[in-house]
Design a protein around this motif. Structure first.
Motif, mmCIF file in Angstrom:
data_model
loop_
_atom_site.group_PDB
_atom_site.id
_atom_site.type_symbol
_atom_site.label_atom_id
_atom_site.label_comp_id
_atom_site.label_asym_id
_atom_site.label_seq_id
_atom_site.Cartn_x
_atom_site.Cartn_y
_atom_site.Cartn_z
ATOM 1 N N VAL A 204 0.838 -1.206 0.000
ATOM 2 C CA VAL A 204 0.000 0.000 0.000
ATOM 3 C C VAL A 204 0.870 1.251 0.000
ATOM 4 N N THR A 205 0.565 2.174 -0.886
ATOM 5 C CA THR A 205 1.254 3.468 -0.880
ATOM 6 C C THR A 205 0.238 4.586 -0.653
ATOM 7 N N GLY A 206 0.751 5.748 -0.275
ATOM 8 C CA GLY A 206 -0.106 6.925 -0.112
ATOM 9 C C GLY A 206 -0.813 7.016 1.219
ATOM 10 N N ALA A 207 -0.830 5.921 1.959
ATOM 11 C CA ALA A 207 -1.678 5.863 3.152
ATOM 12 C C ALA A 207 -0.899 5.798 4.468
ATOM 13 N N GLY A 208 0.276 5.189 4.434
ATOM 14 C CA GLY A 208 0.990 4.924 5.692
ATOM 15 C C GLY A 208 1.746 6.132 6.220
ATOM 16 N N ASP A 209 1.751 6.276 7.548
ATOM 17 C CA ASP A 209 2.535 7.327 8.214
ATOM 18 C C ASP A 209 4.026 7.184 7.902
ATOM 19 N N ASP A 210 4.453 5.941 7.673
ATOM 20 C CA ASP A 210 5.867 5.678 7.396
ATOM 21 C C ASP A 210 6.086 5.244 5.953
ATOM 22 N N GLY A 211 5.199 5.632 5.088
ATOM 23 C CA GLY A 211 5.358 5.262 3.680
ATOM 24 C C GLY A 211 4.786 3.884 3.378
ATOM 25 N N VAL A 212 5.354 3.244 2.365
ATOM 26 C CA VAL A 212 4.815 1.979 1.858
ATOM 27 C C VAL A 212 4.824 0.891 2.936
ATOM 28 N N PHE A 213 3.763 0.049 2.922
ATOM 29 C CA PHE A 213 3.717 -1.084 3.864
ATOM 30 C C PHE A 213 2.885 -2.206 3.253
ATOM 31 N N ARG A 214 2.982 -3.397 3.878
ATOM 32 C CA ARG A 214 2.196 -4.529 3.388
ATOM 33 C C ARG A 214 0.919 -4.682 4.213
ATOM 34 N N ALA A 215 -0.189 -4.911 3.523
ATOM 35 C CA ALA A 215 -1.474 -5.128 4.206
ATOM 36 C C ALA A 215 -1.584 -6.618 4.497
ATOM 37 N N LYS A 216 -1.056 -7.019 5.656
ATOM 38 C CA LYS A 216 -0.929 -8.453 5.972
ATOM 39 C C LYS A 216 -2.286 -9.156 6.097
ATOM 40 N N ILE A 245 -5.667 16.814 5.210
ATOM 41 C CA ILE A 245 -6.882 17.507 4.776
ATOM 42 C C ILE A 245 -7.622 16.740 3.677
ATOM 43 N N HIS A 246 -6.944 15.789 3.050
ATOM 44 C CA HIS A 246 -7.576 15.072 1.945
ATOM 45 C C HIS A 246 -8.374 13.858 2.406
ATOM 46 N N ALA A 247 -7.885 13.190 3.450
ATOM 47 C CA ALA A 247 -8.544 11.959 3.885
ATOM 48 C C ALA A 247 -8.108 11.613 5.303
ATOM 49 N N SER A 248 -9.054 11.100 6.087
ATOM 50 C CA SER A 248 -8.724 10.660 7.451
ATOM 51 C C SER A 248 -8.132 9.254 7.389
ATOM 52 N N ALA A 249 -7.551 8.834 8.497
ATOM 53 C CA ALA A 249 -6.976 7.489 8.572
ATOM 54 C C ALA A 249 -8.053 6.431 8.349
ATOM 55 N N ASP A 250 -9.225 6.649 8.932
ATOM 56 C CA ASP A 250 -10.319 5.671 8.769
ATOM 57 C C ASP A 250 -10.736 5.559 7.305
ATOM 58 N N TYR A 251 -10.834 6.701 6.658
ATOM 59 C CA TYR A 251 -11.217 6.727 5.242
ATOM 60 C C TYR A 251 -10.179 5.981 4.415
ATOM 61 N N ARG A 252 -8.900 6.223 4.729
ATOM 62 C CA ARG A 252 -7.837 5.532 3.996
ATOM 63 C C ARG A 252 -7.897 4.025 4.251
ATOM 64 N N ALA A 253 -8.173 3.651 5.516
ATOM 65 C CA ALA A 253 -8.244 2.212 5.839
ATOM 66 C C ALA A 253 -9.313 1.549 4.995
ATOM 67 N N ASN A 254 -10.450 2.208 4.865
ATOM 68 C CA ASN A 254 -11.528 1.651 4.056
ATOM 69 C C ASN A 254 -11.114 1.583 2.579
ATOM 70 N N LEU A 255 -10.457 2.649 2.113
ATOM 71 C CA LEU A 255 -10.031 2.688 0.704
ATOM 72 C C LEU A 255 -9.037 1.579 0.376
#
Lengths: 269, 166
Positions: A204-216, A245-255
């Motif tokens: 996943v990119t664009g969403a993580g506080d620390d950049g790219v990560f794997r959605a285990k 301002i573009h998206a909350s963490a919850d919104y990103r999690a759903n996306l």
């Protein structure tokens, strides 16, 4: 832009030597670095241009092994006929970066070395289980990307290529910020083999506080059944995801779930 | 300072420039080619698009030193004498502009786009391909129309029988 000294490297060895000058930085396509210098966010004393080193350019496909030179542009990656056959998902990802003029200059090596948290290539490298080749060593993509704009690259170390085994199935889906067109969430799904067994990797990119990560959690669900419906059961936590301002963490999690589902559907064709 | 040597609109050019000189400033201020515009100055708007070795690129985000040895074509270099390039002619015919500020970049991106799509273009492709060119006047409708018309005119002209090519 502050004053800077420009050097054109003719070889990787030449670039290593030139990098020792002052506070030098590598310049490839310059699609991030030049704008950053114009706004004075970056102010290197010297630039070492590696974009014309022939050894760093081109896509090679041999059997299932794909090797892409670091100075290969997004345009070259997106239009390479061999890659479009071996791993169409990566060629397509490259065609979704920036705009045509940016793709004519920006390079895969520059993108992964910069490790922008919303860049597309890092997700592909991690999901494909790629190896990042430098002038000094080979680094697994899982270990290469460290945090925001941070990698494990050391002083004087230059990315020369990336290499990976083409997966049986793969796809990338990105939900773009409507203004910047960068990924708010981008998900790369790959179904390959590891030690003779099926191996599903989701990055996943664009969403993580620390950049790219794997959605285990999604990987586990897809390993059981590589089907869009399987994603629905996998819970993605909002912990460690960005809120801006573009998206909350919850919104990103759903996306992440939504994009993963679309990516699996696309991978299954 | 760097000594650079490049071809601009068919002319061999040599110059000594500060290393930080952007290509767009080199073209406008050193070469007097003010058709290439600086719009956003952040590589979003595409008003500065020129062709470098045959490919559309944003000249506001490149150093002149980076293109030493390359061949540059700007908006001033595409017409054939007094005859407009087919894309220029189509923008005129279909009124693909209002204030005209974005037009040089639009036309340079359009010619690159048409060259990369020898199979022809449709409206959806043109709109996607125009992602890196911003117009704040027209709403793109006539720009898209002009590019589609130019693409058709050029593919007709490239067939051996027709003699309309500019």
């Amino acid at each position: 832009m502050y004053s800077v000294n420009y050097h054109r490297a003719n070889s990787v060895a030449d670039a290593v030597k030139l990098l020792k000058t002052g506070d030098a930085k590598l310049l490839s396509g310059g699609m991030t670095l030049i704008p950053a210098m114009k706004t004075r966010l970056a102010a290197p004393s010297d630039l070492v241009d590696v974009s014309r080193i022939a050894a760093l350019k081109g896509v090679k496909v041999s059997g299932k092994t794909v090797t892409i030179g670091a100075a290969t542009t997004h345009y070259e990656v997106s239009t390479d006929a061999k890659l479009q056959k071996a791993c169409p998902a990566l060629a397509e990802l490259a065609s979704m970066i920036g705009d045509p003029a940016v793709r004519h200059r920006g390079t895969i090596g520059g993108s992964i070395a910069n490790n922008d948290p919303a860049a597309d290539y890092p997700a592909a490298m991690v999901a494909l289980g790629a190896t990042i080749v430098t002038n000094k060593r080979e680094i697994a993509a899982d270990k290469f990307f460290k945090g925001l704009f941070e990698t494990v690259l050391k002083e004087g170390e230059i990315v020369t290529a990336v290499t990976f085994t083409a997966p049986a199935k793969a796809a990338y889906q990105k939900f773009r910020n409507p203004a910047s067109r960068y990924a708010i969430v981008g998900v790369f799904v790959a179904k390959g083999k590891a030690n003779g067994k099926d191996d599903v990797r989701v990055a996943v990119t664009g969403a993580g506080d620390d950049g790219v990560f794997r959605a285990k959690t999604i990987e586990v669900a897809l390993a059981k059944s590589f089907d869009p419906a399987a994603v629905a059961g996998a819970k993605v936590s909002a912990d460690g995801l960005m809120t801006d301002i573009h998206a909350s963490a919850d919104y990103r999690a759903n996306l992440i779930g939504v994009m993963a589902k679309r990516a699996v559907a696309a991978a299954n064709g | 300072m760097s000594d650079i040597s490049l071809t601009v609109n068919g002319r061999q050019v040599r110059a000594t420039v500060e290393d930080r000189t952007l290509l767009v400033h080199f073209l406008r201020e050193h070469q007097g080619l003010t058709g290439t515009h600086v719009g956003c100055d952040t590589s979003q708007c595409g008003a500065c698009v020129v062709h470098v070795d045959g490919k559309a690129m944003k000249s506001c985000s490149m150093l002149a030193a980076q293109v030493s040895g390359s061949t540059i074509v700007t908006i001033e270099g595409i017409a054939n004498g007094a005859d407009l390039h087919p894309v220029q002619a189509a923008f005129k015919e279909h009124h693909g502009l209002q204030c005209g500020f974005c037009t040089p970049g639009m036309i340079m991106s359009a010619t690159d786009m048409i060259a990369r799509h020898p199979e022809g273009l449709d409206e959806a492709t043109v709109r996607v391909e125009l992602e890196g060119n911003i117009c704040r006047c027209t709403g793109y409708h006539n720009i898209v129309k002009a590019i589609l018309a130019a693409s058709q005119a050029m593919s007709k002209a490239s067939k051996p029988k027709a003699k309309k090519a500019a």
